[in-house]
Design a protein around this motif. Structure first.
Motif, PDB file in Angstrom:
ATOM      1  N   HIS A  15       0.859  -1.183   0.000  1.00 54.00           N
ATOM      2  CA  HIS A  15       0.000   0.000   0.000  1.00 54.00           C
ATOM      3  C   HIS A  15       0.897   1.235   0.000  1.00 54.00           C
ATOM      4  CE1 HIS A  15       0.878   0.461   4.220  1.00 54.00           C
ATOM      5  NE2 HIS A  15      -0.066  -0.350   4.690  1.00 54.00           N
ATOM      6  N   ALA A  16       0.371   2.389   0.318  1.00 56.94           N
ATOM      7  CA  ALA A  16       1.122   3.635   0.157  1.00 56.94           C
ATOM      8  C   ALA A  16       2.403   3.675   0.971  1.00 56.94           C
ATOM      9  CB  ALA A  16       0.236   4.818   0.531  1.00 56.94           C
ATOM     10  N   TYR A  17       2.445   2.952   2.082  1.00 58.14           N
ATOM     11  CA  TYR A  17       3.590   3.043   2.983  1.00 58.14           C
ATOM     12  C   TYR A  17       4.380   1.743   3.072  1.00 58.14           C
ATOM     13  CZ  TYR A  17       1.352   7.390   4.248  1.00 58.14           C
ATOM     14  OH  TYR A  17       0.792   8.638   4.195  1.00 58.14           O
ATOM     15  N   GLY A  18       4.145   0.839   2.116  1.00 58.30           N
ATOM     16  CA  GLY A  18       4.901  -0.406   2.118  1.00 58.30           C
ATOM     17  C   GLY A  18       4.005  -1.610   2.313  1.00 58.30           C
ATOM     18  N   ALA A  47      -5.531   6.475   4.303  1.00 56.05           N
ATOM     19  CA  ALA A  47      -4.200   6.911   3.876  1.00 56.05           C
ATOM     20  C   ALA A  47      -3.402   5.770   3.255  1.00 56.05           C
ATOM     21  CB  ALA A  47      -3.439   7.494   5.064  1.00 56.05           C
ATOM     22  N   ASN A  48      -3.630   4.560   3.720  1.00 61.39           N
ATOM     23  CA  ASN A  48      -2.875   3.411   3.219  1.00 61.39           C
ATOM     24  C   ASN A  48      -3.318   2.964   1.832  1.00 61.39           C
ATOM     25  OD1 ASN A  48      -1.191   3.120   5.426  1.00 61.39           O
ATOM     26  ND2 ASN A  48      -2.522   1.655   6.470  1.00 61.39           N
ATOM     27  N   ILE A  49      -4.630   2.871   1.622  1.00 62.82           N
ATOM     28  CA  ILE A  49      -5.112   2.256   0.377  1.00 62.82           C
ATOM     29  C   ILE A  49      -5.712   3.258  -0.600  1.00 62.82           C
ATOM     30  CG2 ILE A  49      -5.491   0.043   1.526  1.00 62.82           C
ATOM     31  CD1 ILE A  49      -8.493   0.612   1.509  1.00 62.82           C
ATOM     32  N   PHE A  50      -5.777   4.540  -0.187  1.00 63.75           N
ATOM     33  CA  PHE A  50      -6.279   5.593  -1.080  1.00 63.75           C
ATOM     34  C   PHE A  50      -5.485   6.869  -0.829  1.00 63.75           C
ATOM     35  CE2 PHE A  50      -9.448   8.877  -2.366  1.00 63.75           C
ATOM     36  CZ  PHE A  50      -9.567   8.506  -3.687  1.00 63.75           C
ATOM     37  N   HIS A  51      -4.195   6.756  -0.845  1.00 67.41           N
ATOM     38  CA  HIS A  51      -3.332   7.882  -0.496  1.00 67.41           C
ATOM     39  C   HIS A  51      -3.325   8.913  -1.618  1.00 67.41           C
ATOM     40  CE1 HIS A  51      -0.099  10.008   1.473  1.00 67.41           C
ATOM     41  NE2 HIS A  51       0.624   9.967   0.374  1.00 67.41           N
ATOM     42  N   GLN A  52      -3.876  10.103  -1.322  1.00 64.20           N
ATOM     43  CA  GLN A  52      -3.936  11.190  -2.303  1.00 64.20           C
ATOM     44  C   GLN A  52      -4.545  10.729  -3.627  1.00 64.20           C
ATOM     45  OE1 GLN A  52       0.032  12.863  -2.495  1.00 64.20           O
ATOM     46  NE2 GLN A  52      -0.123  13.735  -0.449  1.00 64.20           N
ATOM     47  N   GLY A  53      -5.536   9.865  -3.519  1.00 69.33           N
ATOM     48  CA  GLY A  53      -6.249   9.411  -4.706  1.00 69.33           C
ATOM     49  C   GLY A  53      -5.646   8.208  -5.400  1.00 69.33           C
ATOM     50  N   SER A  54      -4.477   7.755  -4.953  1.00 64.68           N
ATOM     51  CA  SER A  54      -3.836   6.599  -5.587  1.00 64.68           C
ATOM     52  C   SER A  54      -4.389   5.300  -5.013  1.00 64.68           C
ATOM     53  CB  SER A  54      -2.321   6.643  -5.377  1.00 64.68           C
ATOM     54  OG  SER A  54      -1.753   7.769  -6.015  1.00 64.68           O
ATOM     55  N   ARG A  55      -4.429   4.271  -5.845  1.00 61.93           N
ATOM     56  CA  ARG A  55      -4.811   2.939  -5.414  1.00 61.93           C
ATOM     57  C   ARG A  55      -3.599   2.026  -5.493  1.00 61.93           C
ATOM     58  NH1 ARG A  55      -9.312   4.575  -8.124  1.00 61.93           N
ATOM     59  NH2 ARG A  55      -7.825   5.980  -9.080  1.00 61.93           N
ATOM     60  N   LEU A  88     -12.420   4.554  -3.837  1.00 60.05           N
ATOM     61  CA  LEU A  88     -11.503   3.532  -4.339  1.00 60.05           C
ATOM     62  C   LEU A  88     -11.827   3.161  -5.785  1.00 60.05           C
ATOM     63  CD1 LEU A  88     -11.273   1.227  -1.195  1.00 60.05           C
ATOM     64  CD2 LEU A  88      -9.356   2.423  -2.263  1.00 60.05           C
ATOM     65  N   ALA A  89     -13.093   3.163  -6.129  1.00 60.54           N
ATOM     66  CA  ALA A  89     -13.482   2.781  -7.490  1.00 60.54           C
ATOM     67  C   ALA A  89     -13.027   3.794  -8.525  1.00 60.54           C
ATOM     68  CB  ALA A  89     -14.998   2.602  -7.568  1.00 60.54           C
ATOM     69  N   VAL A  90     -13.173   5.082  -8.224  1.00 57.89           N
ATOM     70  CA  VAL A  90     -12.977   6.089  -9.277  1.00 57.89           C
ATOM     71  C   VAL A  90     -11.946   7.157  -8.950  1.00 57.89           C
ATOM     72  CG1 VAL A  90     -15.268   5.773 -10.242  1.00 57.89           C
ATOM     73  CG2 VAL A  90     -14.947   7.465  -8.439  1.00 57.89           C
ATOM     74  N   TRP A 152      -0.102   0.678 -13.365  1.00 52.25           N
ATOM     75  CA  TRP A 152      -1.000   1.435 -12.492  1.00 52.25           C
ATOM     76  C   TRP A 152      -2.432   1.409 -13.014  1.00 52.25           C
ATOM     77  CZ3 TRP A 152       0.611   1.589  -7.974  1.00 52.25           C
ATOM     78  CH2 TRP A 152       1.947   1.851  -7.651  1.00 52.25           C
ATOM     79  N   ALA A 153      -2.595   1.359 -14.339  1.00 53.32           N
ATOM     80  CA  ALA A 153      -3.952   1.241 -14.885  1.00 53.32           C
ATOM     81  C   ALA A 153      -4.581  -0.077 -14.459  1.00 53.32           C
ATOM     82  CB  ALA A 153      -3.926   1.352 -16.405  1.00 53.32           C
ATOM     83  N   TYR A 154      -3.779  -1.142 -14.453  1.00 51.91           N
ATOM     84  CA  TYR A 154      -4.321  -2.435 -14.028  1.00 51.91           C
ATOM     85  C   TYR A 154      -4.667  -2.418 -12.536  1.00 51.91           C
ATOM     86  CZ  TYR A 154      -4.878  -7.223 -12.663  1.00 51.91           C
ATOM     87  OH  TYR A 154      -5.396  -8.370 -12.121  1.00 51.91           O
ATOM     88  N   VAL A 155      -3.803  -1.816 -11.718  1.00 49.31           N
ATOM     89  CA  VAL A 155      -4.093  -1.729 -10.285  1.00 49.31           C
ATOM     90  C   VAL A 155      -5.425  -1.003 -10.069  1.00 49.31           C
ATOM     91  CG1 VAL A 155      -3.359  -0.645  -8.122  1.00 49.31           C
ATOM     92  CG2 VAL A 155      -1.697  -1.876  -9.532  1.00 49.31           C
ATOM     93  N   GLU A 156      -5.615   0.117 -10.763  1.00 43.88           N
ATOM     94  CA  GLU A 156      -6.864   0.866 -10.622  1.00 43.88           C
ATOM     95  C   GLU A 156      -8.056   0.056 -11.124  1.00 43.88           C
ATOM     96  OE1 GLU A 156      -6.628   4.704 -12.406  1.00 43.88           O
ATOM     97  OE2 GLU A 156      -5.186   5.474 -10.942  1.00 43.88           O
ATOM     98  N   LEU A 157      -7.866  -0.640 -12.242  1.00 46.69           N
ATOM     99  CA  LEU A 157      -8.961  -1.439 -12.791  1.00 46.69           C
ATOM    100  C   LEU A 157      -9.335  -2.586 -11.854  1.00 46.69           C
ATOM    101  CD1 LEU A 157     -10.892  -2.048 -15.137  1.00 46.69           C
ATOM    102  CD2 LEU A 157      -9.078  -3.453 -16.144  1.00 46.69           C
TER     103      LEU A 157
END
Length: 408
Positions: A15-18, A47-55, A88-90, A152-157
């Protein structure tokens, strides 16, 4: 509850922090009877799984347990859980507005990403942070730009599809006793066009049921219906409630596009141009799309109307700009820049006197509108980056000098 959660090797997921070894405990804590413990767990998980919008890789694995929590009426703070699941979805929804999620494009962009993710080494985990190694980041950096984008596209998908499994639950929540859950469910369903055939009857029914009870809830459902392909009834454009008229216009523009009727066009233009105290106004309206920025969403929707209305759309955007500050500057300015600079970034060294009339008008408004450059009392970096991306000066002082032809 949480069946199978311990069968997942969370430490091997990132996740965002390891390492995501802390995620199961955070998920379980969302059921805690202690409010402070729940809030702390939610903040850490977010913060871990949706850090600043990232998945991240762990985000998709967390989703089924979040859906399980959401489905149980005994879960506290279900509205927050629904908010996180939808995020998380979008990600941040301005990325997809006003058109909605282009799922086919989304899936094409992720092709090949599954294999790249499978080749990623597991994250470092341990108790001594001084020995931490960022092996995941090193792997990603070793990829070329195209492969990074695929990964990253696959992670988001993967996260999007994990949330998509909750669509039947979201439909059920449209009739929940909690109005926050009902509105949140309509908002969530808006992002899954592949399931529109099954969702639209429920969303339209939700809009009708809420119409005389909660106008914000009704407006949310109307916009969701538009994003799923059903235009709200034209009669709603004469509703005495501003937020209902707004939602009807936004939804109709999304579906009808260049064929939108004049009443829809006029409503969107009025919302886009409105300053403080102007009509239309919907003070206190709480609609989740674009963080509740109704004027900004109306401005974004103007692009759907086609070139026939470009001049009026640009005028409305310029009327609005001096009245906005902070986050609300971004959608208005982005649309104005898109219309003023259809070919993209301005060539280096072009003087203001050589700009096209529409470009110069925009520069004048930006230079003479101090509030657009601020967020609170500070310079708004995202705004400066936005105008800079078009080759324009990145500060108000430099913009004034550019307008006046003064070397900087």
């Amino acid at each position: 509850m949480f069946d199978g959660i311990d069968d997942i090797d969370w430490r091997r997921l990132g996740h965002a922090y390891g390492s995501a070894g802390d995620v199961p405990g955070q998920l379980r804590a969302l059921r805690s009877p202690d409010e402070e413990e729940r809030q702390a767990a939610f903040g850490a998980l977010y913060a871990n799984i949706f850090h600043q919008g990232s998945r991240y890789e762990a985000s998709a694995y967390a989703v089924p347990f979040l859906l399980e929590l959401l489905a149980d009426p005994a879960t506290p703070d279900r509205e927050l859980v629904l908010y996180l699941v939808t995020a998380l979805a979008v990600g941040y929804d301005e990325r997809w507005l006003p058109e909605g999620v282009p799922v086919a494009e989304f899936r094409r962009a992720a092709a090949g990403g599954r294999e790249l993710l499978a080749a990623k080494p597991p994250p470092w985990h341990g108790d001594d942070e001084t020995q931490k190694e960022y092996v995941e980041y090193a792997y990603v950096e070793s990829l070329d730009e195209a492969d990074q984008q695929r990964l990253w596209a696959y992670v988001e998908l993967a996260v999007y599809d994990a949330v998509r499994a909750g669509v039947p639950l979201f439909r059920d929540l449209l009739t929940d006793d909690d109005p926050g859950l009902r509105a949140g469910a309509a908002y969530a369903l808006a992002w899954f066009p592949e399931d529109a055939a099954g969702s639209l009857p429920a969303v339209v029914a939700a809009a009708e049921a809420a119409a005389q009870v909660d106008e914000d809830e009704a407006a949310t459902a109307l916009v969701a219906a538009g994003l799923l392909g059903a235009a709200p009834d034209a009669g709603l454009l004469t509703d005495p409630r501003p937020v209902i008229r707004w939602a009807a216009a936004v939804g109709r523009a999304r579906v009808l596009g260049v064929d939108a009727d004049q009443a829809t066009v006029d409503e969107l233009l009025a919302w886009t141009a409105a300053g403080p105290g102007d009509r239309p106004a919907a003070d206190g309206a709480e609609v989740p799309f674009l963080d509740g920025d109704l004027h900004g969403y109306a401005g974004l929707s103007l692009r759907l109307l086609g070139p026939r209305h470009t001049d009026r759309a640009f005028d409305a955007l310029l009327d609005r700009l001096p009245a906005v500050t902070g986050e609300q500057t971004l959608p208005v300015t982005a649309e104005a820049l898109r219309l003023a600079f259809p070919d993209g970034r301005l060539a280096r060294g072009v003087p203001c006197a050589a700009l096209a009339p529409r470009q110069r008008r925009l520069v004048e408004v930006l230079a003479r509108s101090p509030e657009v450059w601020l967020i609170g009392d500070s310079t708004f970096g995202n705004f400066s980056l936005l105008v800079g991306d078009y080759g324009l000066p990145r500060s108000r002082e430099a913009m004034l000098a550019y307008l006046e032809g003064t070397p900087t």
